[in-house]
Design a protein around this motif. Structure first.
Motif, PDB file in Angstrom:
ATOM      1  N   ILE A  14       0.855  -1.185   0.000  1.00  0.00           N
ATOM      2  CA  ILE A  14       0.000   0.000   0.000  1.00  0.00           C
ATOM      3  C   ILE A  14       0.888   1.231   0.000  1.00  0.00           C
ATOM      4  O   ILE A  14       1.754   1.371   0.870  1.00  0.00           O
ATOM      5  N   LYS A  15       0.693   2.127  -0.957  1.00  0.00           N
ATOM      6  CA  LYS A  15       1.424   3.393  -0.975  1.00  0.00           C
ATOM      7  C   LYS A  15       0.506   4.451  -0.385  1.00  0.00           C
ATOM      8  O   LYS A  15      -0.647   4.604  -0.802  1.00  0.00           O
ATOM      9  N   ILE A  16       1.050   5.163   0.613  1.00  0.00           N
ATOM     10  CA  ILE A  16       0.278   6.224   1.264  1.00  0.00           C
ATOM     11  C   ILE A  16       1.046   7.532   1.168  1.00  0.00           C
ATOM     12  O   ILE A  16       2.266   7.546   1.024  1.00  0.00           O
ATOM     13  N   ASP A  17       0.336   8.638   1.236  1.00  0.00           N
ATOM     14  CA  ASP A  17       0.998   9.942   1.220  1.00  0.00           C
ATOM     15  C   ASP A  17       1.371  10.360   2.640  1.00  0.00           C
ATOM     16  O   ASP A  17       1.153   9.618   3.602  1.00  0.00           O
ATOM     17  N   ALA A  18       1.925  11.553   2.777  1.00  0.00           N
ATOM     18  CA  ALA A  18       2.400  12.036   4.076  1.00  0.00           C
ATOM     19  C   ALA A  18       1.281  12.150   5.105  1.00  0.00           C
ATOM     20  O   ALA A  18       1.529  12.118   6.313  1.00  0.00           O
TER      21      ALA A  18
END
Length: 168
Positions: A14-18
């Motif tokens: 899973i790629k998440i932002d800041a």
């Protein structure tokens, strides 16, 4: 990036932002239980992980920066515990390979296509596992883990020095 595995399905990246909002969520694996044990972001912005596929086989998989699978390799019964990118921009993977008599198994892989550059097996008459590795200052690598083949009995800490061409 985060990784997770369930005991009933695929490895999940899973790629998440800041702020913690999901950018993408992708699953990888076979028809049985799959898991990711170690994940790195490579110098080309891709992701590479190692673990186990189909609840039995030592596994390495690479994606691009968007999570699209570029290549996947399996190496027989076992599990990959640790992956690093080497100074020559290839990958070094450590784990355990075998059924009842598992040995430390270290693989150097070509980063562009996953082809094996060399393999190294370290161990004795009983179970030996590699959990970590690093490059050393003498153009080689150090692998560490546990052994039931050597030492004072039970499972003892074990270190193996490996040359840049895979010799112990």
């Amino acid at each position: 990036f985060t990784s997770s595995s369930t005991y009933t399905g695929d490895a999940n990246l899973i790629k998440i932002d800041a702020n913690g909002s999901e950018i993408w969520n992708k699953k990888y694996g076979g028809s049985n239980k799959d898991g990711c044990m170690s994940l790195i972001q490579a110098s080309d912005s891709g992701l590479v992980f190692t673990g186990q596929i189909n609840y039995s086989d030592f596994w390495v998989l690479k994606t691009d920066s968007d999570g699209t699978q570029l290549w996947s390799r399996t190496y027989g019964s076992g599990i990959g515990y640790k992956i690093i990118e080497t100074s020559d921009q290839n990958y070094l993977v450590a784990g355990a390979l075998g059924n009842s008599n598992e040995d430390m198994y270290i693989i150097k892989l070509n980063s562009s296509n996953g082809d094996t550059i060399w393999t190294c097996t370290v161990g004795g008459a009983s179970r030996d596992w590699a959990y970590g590795l690093c490059e050393n200052y003498e153009d080689g690598y150090v692998c560490f883990g546990s052994t039931n083949s050597f030492g004072a009995g039970g499972y003892d800490m074990y270190f193996a020095e490996i040359s840049s061409d895979g010799d112990t």
